[in-house]
Design a protein around this motif. Structure first.
Motif, PDB file in Angstrom:
ATOM      1  N   LEU A 184       0.816  -1.218   0.000  1.00 36.36           N
ATOM      2  CA  LEU A 184       0.000   0.000   0.000  1.00 36.36           C
ATOM      3  C   LEU A 184       0.849   1.268   0.000  1.00 36.36           C
ATOM      4  O   LEU A 184       0.460   2.276  -0.590  1.00 36.36           O
ATOM      5  CB  LEU A 184      -0.937  -0.013   1.209  1.00 36.36           C
ATOM      6  N   ARG A 185       2.021   1.227   0.644  1.00 37.02           N
ATOM      7  CA  ARG A 185       2.935   2.381   0.671  1.00 37.02           C
ATOM      8  C   ARG A 185       3.776   2.491  -0.586  1.00 37.02           C
ATOM      9  O   ARG A 185       4.531   3.451  -0.731  1.00 37.02           O
ATOM     10  CB  ARG A 185       3.870   2.272   1.874  1.00 37.02           C
ATOM     11  N   GLY A 186       3.704   1.489  -1.452  1.00 37.50           N
ATOM     12  CA  GLY A 186       4.496   1.513  -2.678  1.00 37.50           C
ATOM     13  C   GLY A 186       5.923   1.026  -2.495  1.00 37.50           C
ATOM     14  O   GLY A 186       6.753   1.182  -3.395  1.00 37.50           O
ATOM     15  N   GLN A 187       6.235   0.445  -1.356  1.00 39.08           N
ATOM     16  CA  GLN A 187       7.583  -0.043  -1.085  1.00 39.08           C
ATOM     17  C   GLN A 187       7.842  -1.397  -1.724  1.00 39.08           C
ATOM     18  O   GLN A 187       8.984  -1.757  -1.982  1.00 39.08           O
ATOM     19  CB  GLN A 187       7.816  -0.151   0.421  1.00 39.08           C
ATOM     20  N   LEU A 188       6.786  -2.158  -1.968  1.00 38.71           N
ATOM     21  CA  LEU A 188       6.903  -3.499  -2.537  1.00 38.71           C
ATOM     22  C   LEU A 188       5.873  -3.614  -3.660  1.00 38.71           C
ATOM     23  O   LEU A 188       4.670  -3.624  -3.410  1.00 38.71           O
ATOM     24  CB  LEU A 188       6.644  -4.554  -1.458  1.00 38.71           C
ATOM     25  N   PRO A 189       6.345  -3.665  -4.911  1.00 39.23           N
ATOM     26  CA  PRO A 189       5.397  -3.759  -6.022  1.00 39.23           C
ATOM     27  C   PRO A 189       4.676  -5.105  -6.037  1.00 39.23           C
ATOM     28  O   PRO A 189       5.265  -6.138  -5.715  1.00 39.23           O
ATOM     29  CB  PRO A 189       6.269  -3.594  -7.267  1.00 39.23           C
ATOM     30  N   ALA A 190       3.402  -5.065  -6.410  1.00 40.12           N
ATOM     31  CA  ALA A 190       2.588  -6.282  -6.428  1.00 40.12           C
ATOM     32  C   ALA A 190       1.864  -6.404  -7.761  1.00 40.12           C
ATOM     33  O   ALA A 190       1.696  -5.435  -8.487  1.00 40.12           O
ATOM     34  CB  ALA A 190       1.582  -6.244  -5.288  1.00 40.12           C
ATOM     35  N   VAL A 191       1.430  -7.631  -8.039  1.00 38.17           N
ATOM     36  CA  VAL A 191       0.670  -7.933  -9.250  1.00 38.17           C
ATOM     37  C   VAL A 191      -0.702  -8.419  -8.805  1.00 38.17           C
ATOM     38  O   VAL A 191      -0.799  -9.327  -7.982  1.00 38.17           O
ATOM     39  CB  VAL A 191       1.381  -9.043 -10.066  1.00 38.17           C
ATOM     40  N   ARG A 192      -1.736  -7.800  -9.340  1.00 37.32           N
ATOM     41  CA  ARG A 192      -3.101  -8.204  -8.999  1.00 37.32           C
ATOM     42  C   ARG A 192      -3.659  -9.061 -10.135  1.00 37.32           C
ATOM     43  O   ARG A 192      -3.636  -8.667 -11.287  1.00 37.32           O
ATOM     44  CB  ARG A 192      -3.975  -6.975  -8.786  1.00 37.32           C
ATOM     45  N   LEU A 193      -4.140 -10.244  -9.774  1.00 39.03           N
ATOM     46  CA  LEU A 193      -4.784 -11.146 -10.730  1.00 39.03           C
ATOM     47  C   LEU A 193      -6.227 -11.329 -10.292  1.00 39.03           C
ATOM     48  O   LEU A 193      -6.522 -12.130  -9.417  1.00 39.03           O
ATOM     49  CB  LEU A 193      -4.073 -12.502 -10.778  1.00 39.03           C
ATOM     50  N   GLY A 194      -7.096 -10.527 -10.838  1.00 37.70           N
ATOM     51  CA  GLY A 194      -8.482 -10.559 -10.416  1.00 37.70           C
ATOM     52  C   GLY A 194      -8.709  -9.606  -9.257  1.00 37.70           C
ATOM     53  O   GLY A 194      -7.809  -8.895  -8.835  1.00 37.70           O
ATOM     54  N   PRO A 195      -9.917  -9.612  -8.736  1.00 41.18           N
ATOM     55  CA  PRO A 195     -10.253  -8.637  -7.687  1.00 41.18           C
ATOM     56  C   PRO A 195      -9.601  -8.898  -6.325  1.00 41.18           C
ATOM     57  O   PRO A 195      -9.421  -7.974  -5.547  1.00 41.18           O
ATOM     58  CB  PRO A 195     -11.768  -8.735  -7.586  1.00 41.18           C
ATOM     59  N   ARG A 210      -6.841 -11.567  -5.761  1.00 37.88           N
ATOM     60  CA  ARG A 210      -5.586 -12.310  -5.769  1.00 37.88           C
ATOM     61  C   ARG A 210      -4.425 -11.362  -6.033  1.00 37.88           C
ATOM     62  O   ARG A 210      -4.352 -10.733  -7.087  1.00 37.88           O
ATOM     63  CB  ARG A 210      -5.646 -13.407  -6.819  1.00 37.88           C
ATOM     64  N   VAL A 211      -3.522 -11.260  -5.069  1.00 40.77           N
ATOM     65  CA  VAL A 211      -2.368 -10.361  -5.151  1.00 40.77           C
ATOM     66  C   VAL A 211      -1.106 -11.188  -4.954  1.00 40.77           C
ATOM     67  O   VAL A 211      -1.034 -12.022  -4.045  1.00 40.77           O
ATOM     68  CB  VAL A 211      -2.451  -9.251  -4.079  1.00 40.77           C
ATOM     69  N   PHE A 212      -0.119 -10.944  -5.803  1.00 46.01           N
ATOM     70  CA  PHE A 212       1.140 -11.685  -5.748  1.00 46.01           C
ATOM     71  C   PHE A 212       2.313 -10.729  -5.864  1.00 46.01           C
ATOM     72  O   PHE A 212       2.171  -9.595  -6.312  1.00 46.01           O
ATOM     73  CB  PHE A 212       1.221 -12.695  -6.909  1.00 46.01           C
ATOM     74  N   ILE A 213       3.478 -11.234  -5.466  1.00 49.15           N
ATOM     75  CA  ILE A 213       4.735 -10.493  -5.589  1.00 49.15           C
ATOM     76  C   ILE A 213       5.606 -11.250  -6.588  1.00 49.15           C
ATOM     77  O   ILE A 213       5.746 -12.466  -6.482  1.00 49.15           O
ATOM     78  CB  ILE A 213       5.479 -10.430  -4.228  1.00 49.15           C
ATOM     79  N   LYS A 214       6.187 -10.527  -7.539  1.00 51.91           N
ATOM     80  CA  LYS A 214       7.128 -11.174  -8.447  1.00 51.91           C
ATOM     81  C   LYS A 214       8.399 -11.492  -7.673  1.00 51.91           C
ATOM     82  O   LYS A 214       8.852 -10.691  -6.845  1.00 51.91           O
ATOM     83  CB  LYS A 214       7.470 -10.260  -9.619  1.00 51.91           C
ATOM     84  N   GLU A 215       8.973 -12.648  -7.956  1.00 52.74           N
ATOM     85  CA  GLU A 215      10.191 -13.065  -7.269  1.00 52.74           C
ATOM     86  C   GLU A 215      11.311 -12.034  -7.447  1.00 52.74           C
ATOM     87  O   GLU A 215      12.016 -11.716  -6.493  1.00 52.74           O
ATOM     88  CB  GLU A 215      10.644 -14.429  -7.780  1.00 52.74           C
ATOM     89  N   SER A 216      11.448 -11.478  -8.633  1.00 52.86           N
ATOM     90  CA  SER A 216      12.497 -10.476  -8.874  1.00 52.86           C
ATOM     91  C   SER A 216      12.255  -9.217  -8.039  1.00 52.86           C
ATOM     92  O   SER A 216      13.197  -8.614  -7.523  1.00 52.86           O
ATOM     93  CB  SER A 216      12.571 -10.127 -10.357  1.00 52.86           C
ATOM     94  N   ALA A 217      10.998  -8.814  -7.883  1.00 52.62           N
ATOM     95  CA  ALA A 217      10.669  -7.639  -7.064  1.00 52.62           C
ATOM     96  C   ALA A 217      10.981  -7.908  -5.598  1.00 52.62           C
ATOM     97  O   ALA A 217      11.464  -7.024  -4.883  1.00 52.62           O
ATOM     98  CB  ALA A 217       9.197  -7.273  -7.231  1.00 52.62           C
ATOM     99  N   LEU A 218      10.726  -9.129  -5.152  1.00 50.66           N
ATOM    100  CA  LEU A 218      11.032  -9.490  -3.765  1.00 50.66           C
ATOM    101  C   LEU A 218      12.536  -9.469  -3.524  1.00 50.66           C
ATOM    102  O   LEU A 218      12.996  -8.939  -2.515  1.00 50.66           O
ATOM    103  CB  LEU A 218      10.451 -10.856  -3.425  1.00 50.66           C
ATOM    104  N   ARG A 219      13.297 -10.012  -4.474  1.00 43.79           N
ATOM    105  CA  ARG A 219      14.761  -9.998  -4.335  1.00 43.79           C
ATOM    106  C   ARG A 219      15.295  -8.563  -4.275  1.00 43.79           C
ATOM    107  O   ARG A 219      16.146  -8.246  -3.455  1.00 43.79           O
ATOM    108  CB  ARG A 219      15.416 -10.735  -5.499  1.00 43.79           C
ATOM    109  N   GLU A 220      14.771  -7.705  -5.134  1.00 42.50           N
ATOM    110  CA  GLU A 220      15.199  -6.305  -5.148  1.00 42.50           C
ATOM    111  C   GLU A 220      14.827  -5.613  -3.834  1.00 42.50           C
ATOM    112  O   GLU A 220      15.623  -4.856  -3.276  1.00 42.50           O
ATOM    113  CB  GLU A 220      14.545  -5.586  -6.325  1.00 42.50           C
TER     114      GLU A 220
END
Length: 70
Positions: free
Chosen positions: A31-42, A44-54
């Motif tokens: 929510l603060r924009g510190q960790l980018p997320a991908v929303r799949l549907g209304p 389901r929210v996921f984090i890309k592995e590369s974004a988590l590593r960064e």
């Protein structure tokens, strides 16, 4: 196909477990924009592995005192 195209998606619960944090803390980072997320549907929210590593790399750099970075 590039690495970004095949990047593994990690659930918020799995992300919280991997980082030793709570689900709510992960949601707050998103929510603060510190960790980018991908929303799949209304809902389901996921984090890309590369974004988590960064994110982990950036947080580790912020924790290490400037003298230790030399």
């Amino acid at each position: 196909m590039s690495t970004r195209d095949t990047d593994r998606l990690i659930s918020l619960n799995e992300t919280a477990t991997l980082l030793g944090l709570s689900y709510c803390t992960i949601r707050n980072y998103i929510l603060r924009g510190q960790l980018p997320a991908v929303r799949l549907g209304p809902r389901r929210v996921f984090i890309k592995e590369s974004a988590l590593r960064e994110f982990v790399d950036d947080e580790a750099k912020a924790i290490v005192p400037p003298r230790a970075r030399r």
